[in-house]
Design a protein around this motif. Structure first.
Motif, short mmCIF file in Angstrom:
data_model
loop_
_atom_site.label_atom_id
_atom_site.label_comp_id
_atom_site.label_asym_id
_atom_site.label_seq_id
_atom_site.Cartn_x
_atom_site.Cartn_y
_atom_site.Cartn_z
N GLY A 1 -7.24 -5.68 22.66
CA GLY A 1 -7.24 -6.74 21.67
C GLY A 1 -7.24 -8.12 22.30
N GLN B 1 -3.87 0.15 14.69
CA GLN B 1 -4.11 -1.22 15.16
C GLN B 1 -3.26 -2.21 14.36
N CYS C 1 -4.11 -1.15 22.12
CA CYS C 1 -4.45 -2.21 21.18
C CYS C 1 -4.13 -3.58 21.76
#
Length: 461
Positions: free
Chosen positions: A90, A354, A86
């Motif tokens: 991300g 997440q 993540c």
């Protein structure tokens, strides 16, 4: 050196998202500073990983940054890996970049295609794409073995590496410790020509496993023990799941990893704190190979963050494997396991993981996260998604003796309750406002006989 399957790579996003403000951390601050100063604006991208000449023929890199998630395929991913996934994907998404999925498969004895497939599935399930294109093939460190060998020969010819024939015990003793400098190997003064000849003999299988290693020639008196001539190649006769029996020498991880990053034009190489002491060697190797024209400049830079420590949870891949192999659990996807497949089977959602990764943040200091934080993220995600139901786990039958005379014999009273009690209008029995969808409801009936929990009726409370 190229990957024809991935000839066109586009960034995951064109700009930083403006509608959602992300919590800042030291990695975001570093990236924002690099973007503001144009630290990597001069980079070119050859369409696939490659050396300096390959990228020089390319166009300006469409990705503002490049990160990577580089698991070793020697087990199933766990909750700690989910945080790293993540984080890397991300950051690439939020800053107009690309995140690479790369298998660090330099240790053939412990790796397997089963783990490769499970890692691919887990990253997809978490909702991420890699290498800048849907359904792109992941990169593999083993695809770079030819370049790594070429780079090793360059280091030898430039006087930066030598073949050492000491035993492992002799090297350990001569390495010294934090209070005592190391002692130069008796083989350290060989000429580049002699070292190159022996290294090629290593490659050709003329020596037994462990007979010799190739070491970088740096400084045996360095206060950082990792710079005391670290090994960069060893003899290892093992069949590799990707390259088969082509090689009987394999690069060490600390040598392979920086090269992989550079070939892929990674800008921000993010790893956990245990690799902090290895960063000086990372930088040393990048500088030597850029000097030789083998790698493009500017080089990637390594940054470290604290790994996830979750209460009541084991995040050691070795210990998790032991639970599986000793049949303490039913498999890697046992719902009690903190693996991504285990959490998935237990009912955790990608959005919850997440949210958890975002909520716990990124720091340079070790800390423990309470397991209730993970559970809270799941509850928050399911609150407006999971339709409610009801079950009586310890039932006792309740008969309403006056039901027939009040409601009529055999009558079943229709009832409803909101399926999502906390959704907008979910707690209201009235009609939904005009222009909005009515809240979902669950329908059921009540009759003369119902089931209640045994604790709700006790002759002796």
């Amino acid at each position: 050196m190229s990957h024809p399957k991935n000839t066109q790579i586009e960034p995951l996003a064109s700009a930083v998202a403006t509608d959602v403000v992300k919590p800042s951390n030291f990695l975001r601050q570093i990236i924002e500073s690099d973007l503001a100063h144009g630290s990597y604006a001069s980079r070119k991208w050859g369409g696939s990983p490659g050396d300096a000449a390959h990228h020089a023929k390319g166009q300006p890199d469409p990705a503002k940054i490049r990160t990577r998630f580089p698991p070793e395929p020697n087990g199933y991913l766990h909750i700690g890996h989910a945080k790293s996934i993540c984080l890397n994907f991300g950051l690439a998404r939020d800053y107009g970049g690309v995140c690479h999925l790369r298998f660090d498969d330099t240790n053939p004895e412990k790796e397997d295609t089963e783990y490769v497939n499970s890692i691919i599935d887990s990253v997809k399930w978490l909702g991420f794409e890699w290498n800048g294109a849907p359904d792109a093939a992941p990169y593999q460190a083993s695809d770079y073995f030819d370049f790594m060998y070429r780079a090793a020969e360059y280091l030898i010819e430039a006087g930066h590496a030598y073949v050492d024939e000491q035993t492992a015990e002799q090297m350990r003793v001569n390495r010294g410790d934090f209070g005592k400098p190391g002692i130069n190997s008796p083989y350290r003064s060989r000429t580049p020509a002699d070292n190159l000849a022996r290294f090629r003999q290593m490659r050709d299988g003329l020596y037994e496993d462990g007979a010799m290693v190739l070491r970088a020639k740096i400084d045996m008196a360095s206060p950082n023990i990792n710079l005391r001539d670290p090994a960069i190649y060893r003899i290892r006769r093992a069949t590799h799941h990707n390259t088969g029996d082509k090689w009987c020498i394999y690069p060490m991880y600390t040598y392979a990893h920086p090269i992989e990053d550079a070939l892929e034009q990674i800008t921000h190489s993010i790893c956990t704190l245990e690799f902090e002491d290895q960063r000086p060697f990372y930088d040393w190797l990048m500088a030597r190979l850029i000097e030789g024209g083998l790698l493009a400049s500017p080089p990637p830079h390594q940054y470290e963050f604290a790994r996830l420590n979750l209460t009541y949870v084991i995040t050691s891949k070795r210990k998790l494997a032991q639970l599986v192999y000793d049949h303490k659990v039913s498999g890697w996807d046992d719902p009690r396991m903190p693996t991504i497949v285990g959490l998935r089977r237990r009912g955790y959602t990608p959005a919850a993981l997440q949210m958890f990764a975002e909520r716990i943040g990124v720091t340079k200091s070790d800390s423990w996260i309470d397991y209730s934080t993970l559970e809270g993220c799941l509850r928050e995600d399911l609150e407006l998604k999971a339709h409610r139901g009801m079950a009586v786990l310890n039932p006792v039958k309740l008969v309403m003796t006056n039901w027939d005379e009040v409601m009529g014999a055999g009558h079943l009273e229709p009832c409803s309750q909101p399926a999502l009690p906390h959704a907008p209008h979910g707690a209201s029995s009235g009609a939904a406002p005009e222009g909005t969808e009515p809240p979902p409801a669950r329908q059921f009936t009540i009759g003369k006989e119902v089931w209640i929990d045994r604790e709700d009726f006790e002759e002796v409370p």
